[in-house]
Motif scaffolding. Sequence first.
Motif, PDB file in Angstrom:
ATOM      1  N   GLU A  26       0.816  -1.208   0.000  1.00 24.69           N
ATOM      2  CA  GLU A  26       0.000   0.000   0.000  1.00 24.69           C
ATOM      3  C   GLU A  26       0.857   1.268   0.000  1.00 24.69           C
ATOM      4  O   GLU A  26       0.402   2.311  -0.430  1.00 24.69           O
ATOM      5  CB  GLU A  26      -0.941  -0.016   1.199  1.00 24.69           C
ATOM      6  N   HIS A  27       2.080   1.175   0.510  1.00 27.13           N
ATOM      7  CA  HIS A  27       3.008   2.304   0.488  1.00 27.13           C
ATOM      8  C   HIS A  27       4.423   1.758   0.610  1.00 27.13           C
ATOM      9  O   HIS A  27       4.623   0.558   0.812  1.00 27.13           O
ATOM     10  CB  HIS A  27       2.684   3.321   1.595  1.00 27.13           C
ATOM     11  N   ILE A  28       5.416   2.612   0.491  1.00 33.58           N
ATOM     12  CA  ILE A  28       6.811   2.183   0.433  1.00 33.58           C
ATOM     13  C   ILE A  28       7.266   1.438   1.694  1.00 33.58           C
ATOM     14  O   ILE A  28       8.124   0.573   1.620  1.00 33.58           O
ATOM     15  CB  ILE A  28       7.741   3.371   0.116  1.00 33.58           C
ATOM     16  N   ASP A  29       6.679   1.740   2.850  1.00 33.02           N
ATOM     17  CA  ASP A  29       7.068   1.068   4.091  1.00 33.02           C
ATOM     18  C   ASP A  29       6.311  -0.232   4.328  1.00 33.02           C
ATOM     19  O   ASP A  29       6.403  -0.822   5.395  1.00 33.02           O
ATOM     20  CB  ASP A  29       6.862   2.006   5.289  1.00 33.02           C
ATOM     21  N   ASP A  30       5.552  -0.687   3.350  1.00 28.45           N
ATOM     22  CA  ASP A  30       4.747  -1.895   3.457  1.00 28.45           C
ATOM     23  C   ASP A  30       5.503  -3.053   2.812  1.00 28.45           C
ATOM     24  O   ASP A  30       5.184  -3.474   1.703  1.00 28.45           O
ATOM     25  CB  ASP A  30       3.397  -1.640   2.780  1.00 28.45           C
ATOM     26  N   ALA A  31       6.516  -3.565   3.485  1.00 27.96           N
ATOM     27  CA  ALA A  31       7.362  -4.607   2.915  1.00 27.96           C
ATOM     28  C   ALA A  31       6.979  -6.009   3.365  1.00 27.96           C
ATOM     29  O   ALA A  31       7.076  -6.959   2.598  1.00 27.96           O
ATOM     30  CB  ALA A  31       8.822  -4.344   3.286  1.00 27.96           C
ATOM     31  N   LEU A  32       6.548  -6.153   4.614  1.00 28.20           N
ATOM     32  CA  LEU A  32       6.265  -7.472   5.178  1.00 28.20           C
ATOM     33  C   LEU A  32       4.883  -7.502   5.815  1.00 28.20           C
ATOM     34  O   LEU A  32       4.456  -6.542   6.438  1.00 28.20           O
ATOM     35  CB  LEU A  32       7.306  -7.834   6.240  1.00 28.20           C
ATOM     36  N   THR A  33       4.192  -8.629   5.654  1.00 25.19           N
ATOM     37  CA  THR A  33       2.884  -8.819   6.253  1.00 25.19           C
ATOM     38  C   THR A  33       2.995  -9.881   7.336  1.00 25.19           C
ATOM     39  O   THR A  33       3.556 -10.953   7.107  1.00 25.19           O
ATOM     40  CB  THR A  33       1.847  -9.270   5.204  1.00 25.19           C
ATOM     41  N   LEU A  34       2.465  -9.576   8.505  1.00 23.56           N
ATOM     42  CA  LEU A  34       2.459 -10.482   9.644  1.00 23.56           C
ATOM     43  C   LEU A  34       1.062 -11.085   9.739  1.00 23.56           C
ATOM     44  O   LEU A  34       0.073 -10.356   9.782  1.00 23.56           O
ATOM     45  CB  LEU A  34       2.807  -9.706  10.910  1.00 23.56           C
ATOM     46  N   THR A  35       0.974 -12.423   9.729  1.00 25.54           N
ATOM     47  CA  THR A  35      -0.322 -13.089   9.786  1.00 25.54           C
ATOM     48  C   THR A  35      -0.340 -14.164  10.864  1.00 25.54           C
ATOM     49  O   THR A  35       0.700 -14.673  11.264  1.00 25.54           O
ATOM     50  CB  THR A  35      -0.675 -13.769   8.443  1.00 25.54           C
ATOM     51  N   LEU A  36      -1.552 -14.502  11.299  1.00 26.43           N
ATOM     52  CA  LEU A  36      -1.780 -15.648  12.167  1.00 26.43           C
ATOM     53  C   LEU A  36      -2.426 -16.710  11.295  1.00 26.43           C
ATOM     54  O   LEU A  36      -3.475 -16.464  10.685  1.00 26.43           O
ATOM     55  CB  LEU A  36      -2.707 -15.286  13.330  1.00 26.43           C
ATOM     56  N   PRO A  50       7.558  -2.227   7.811  1.00 30.40           N
ATOM     57  CA  PRO A  50       8.623  -1.842   6.895  1.00 30.40           C
ATOM     58  C   PRO A  50       9.875  -2.718   6.991  1.00 30.40           C
ATOM     59  O   PRO A  50      10.712  -2.697   6.093  1.00 30.40           O
ATOM     60  CB  PRO A  50       8.952  -0.402   7.308  1.00 30.40           C
ATOM     61  N   SER A  51      10.020  -3.488   8.072  1.00 31.93           N
ATOM     62  CA  SER A  51      11.238  -4.282   8.250  1.00 31.93           C
ATOM     63  C   SER A  51      10.943  -5.548   9.049  1.00 31.93           C
ATOM     64  O   SER A  51       9.909  -5.650   9.722  1.00 31.93           O
ATOM     65  CB  SER A  51      12.298  -3.467   9.000  1.00 31.93           C
ATOM     66  N   PHE A  52      11.872  -6.497   8.972  1.00 31.15           N
ATOM     67  CA  PHE A  52      11.717  -7.721   9.744  1.00 31.15           C
ATOM     68  C   PHE A  52      11.720  -7.414  11.242  1.00 31.15           C
ATOM     69  O   PHE A  52      10.952  -8.006  12.001  1.00 31.15           O
ATOM     70  CB  PHE A  52      12.833  -8.720   9.401  1.00 31.15           C
ATOM     71  N   GLN A  53      12.571  -6.500  11.675  1.00 29.02           N
ATOM     72  CA  GLN A  53      12.631  -6.112  13.097  1.00 29.02           C
ATOM     73  C   GLN A  53      11.277  -5.599  13.579  1.00 29.02           C
ATOM     74  O   GLN A  53      10.803  -5.978  14.641  1.00 29.02           O
ATOM     75  CB  GLN A  53      13.702  -5.039  13.319  1.00 29.02           C
ATOM     76  N   ALA A  54      10.633  -4.740  12.793  1.00 29.96           N
ATOM     77  CA  ALA A  54       9.326  -4.199  13.169  1.00 29.96           C
ATOM     78  C   ALA A  54       8.275  -5.304  13.220  1.00 29.96           C
ATOM     79  O   ALA A  54       7.448  -5.347  14.132  1.00 29.96           O
ATOM     80  CB  ALA A  54       8.902  -3.106  12.195  1.00 29.96           C
TER      81      ALA A  54
END
Length: 74
Positions: A26-36, A50-54
């Motif tokens: 959706e925007h440049i900081d949308d790199a990874l999606t966290l799901t259950l 935006p990052s794996f750490q986040a």
Amino acid sequence: MVKHGAIARIGEGDVFIEVWPSESPEHIDDALTLTLAVDGDVHDEIGRYPSFQAARDAAQQYVDERDGELPGAC
């Protein structure tokens, strides 16, 4: 985008928190999606990060808020 596998998978049995590359960012900081995921199906999209750490920090907070239990775990 083709998904070849989760970047990270944390859980027990058939209940996992997974980190995936975001589809249709959706925007440049949308790199990874966290799901259950429960029984191989996405039960809940926790968020996009935006990052794996986040994403890792958000996953830890998600579990901490549920007293260390994942929803759907028996």
